[in-house]
Write an enzyme that holds these catalytic residues in place. Sequence first.
Site, PDB file in Angstrom:
ATOM      1  N   ASP A 228      72.488  38.352  42.133  1.00  0.00           N
ATOM      2  CA  ASP A 228      73.289  38.555  40.879  1.00  0.00           C
ATOM      3  C   ASP A 228      73.225  40.141  39.688  1.00  0.00           C
ATOM      4  O   ASP A 228      74.159  40.350  39.946  1.00  0.00           O
ATOM      5  CB  ASP A 228      72.188  37.952  39.123  1.00  0.00           C
ATOM      6  N   LYS A 232      77.040  42.570  40.093  1.00  0.00           N
ATOM      7  CA  LYS A 232      76.600  43.252  38.626  1.00  0.00           C
ATOM      8  C   LYS A 232      77.168  44.994  39.587  1.00  0.00           C
ATOM      9  O   LYS A 232      78.018  46.060  39.259  1.00  0.00           O
ATOM     10  CB  LYS A 232      76.043  43.116  38.087  1.00  0.00           C
TER      11      LYS A 232
END
Length: 370
Positions: A228, A232
Site C-alpha cells: 500500500d 503511494k
Amino acid sequence: MTKDIKIAIIGVGGVGKAFLGQLASYIKKNSSTVSISVVYISRSSAALISRDYAPLPLTTFVSEELDAAGTAPLAVPDLIQFLKSSGKESILVDNTSSIDLASTYPEFLKAGIHIATPNKKGFSSEESLWTAIFSAAGNNGGSGGYVFHEATVGAGLPVISTIKDLVDTGDEVTKVEGVFSGTMSFLFNEFAPVGASGAPKAFSEVVKIAKDAGYTEPDPRDDLNGLDVARKLTILARLSGLEIASPTSFPVQSLIPKPLESAATSQEFMDGLPNFDADIGLLADEAKKEGKVIRFVGSIDVPSKAVKVGLEKFDISHPIAGLKGSDNIIAFYTKRYGDRALIVQGAGAGAEVTAMGVLSDVIKIVARIK
C-alpha cells in the site's frame, strides 16, 4: 447559466457511503449555481440506474435499495454510452480499489467523461496505464475528461495537489519522505511510542489491537506487506518526474515473517505472529538504546532516482517520531524550500476524510466545466 452535471458512482462501501452523505450536503448548499444529478450508483453485484436521468435519492439506505433493485451493473461500454446519452457533462466517481475498473479510465476520459477517485490502482500499476490515463485526460490541455485523484495518497490531506503545485510552478522536488500509511502509523506509534515507560507491548499484540479496532485490512498481511505504501510512493515519484515501472520495481520491506506468508487464513497468520515478536522487538530495543524509535516510512530521492519503503530509525525529536494515532506526515524537500521541508500532516486514513478528498476533486471538476 446553471451547470447541469450527471454523476455515476461505483462503490458504496465505507468511503462510498461517506461520499454520498457529503455530496448530498454539497448539492443542497450549491443548488442555485449548479445542478448535479446522481444518475447511477452501483457495486459489484447490483446497480441503481435513472434511465430518464432524474436524480437518484442520496440516502443512507443505498445498500438496501441496491439489494431491492435487483438490477445488474452496466458493462463499461454501456455505462459510457449511458452517460454520453444524457447530453450533459458527466463525472465517474470510482470509490473502489478495482484494477479492472481503473484500467478502463482511458476509455471514459476519451469519451469526455471526467473522473474523481481514491483508487490507487490506476496510478500506481504499470507505467503504461499511467501514461494512457494522462494522455487521454484533459488536465494537460487535451480534449478528454479531467481526472483527479487527491485521495490516492493521504486520504483528504493535500498531498497530490501540493506536489503538483510545486512541480507546475517550476520548483524542483529533491526528496519526499514520510509515513504514508495510517495503519503503519498506528502500529508503530503504539509499538514504539516516544517516552514510553513500563513494559512495551509485543508487536503481535499491537497488530491484534489494530485489527480489532478496524485499522487494518481484514487480513493484516495486506498492510504489513508494504505494498500500500509502495503504491503511494509510486504515484508521488511519477509526479516528481521519475519513471517508475511498478510498485514492485524498488525495495519494499515486508513485515510478514516468511513462514507466515503462506498461512491459509488471516486467523492462522494472527495465531502464528507471536512466534516472531522477538525479531522486531530486537530492532526496537536497538533503536531505543540510541535514543531513537523505529517507524515504517517511504522515501524518494529524486536526484539518485532511489525509492524505498521500510523500517527506519528516527531521533525522538524528529517530527516523524512524534506522530500520534494513525496520522500521516509527508515532508517535501525542494530547491525552493531547501533543507526546511514543506510538511503536510494529519489524518491519512478513514472513510470521512477519504470521501472529503474525493468530493474536493469533484468540486475541482465542476469548477472547470464550462
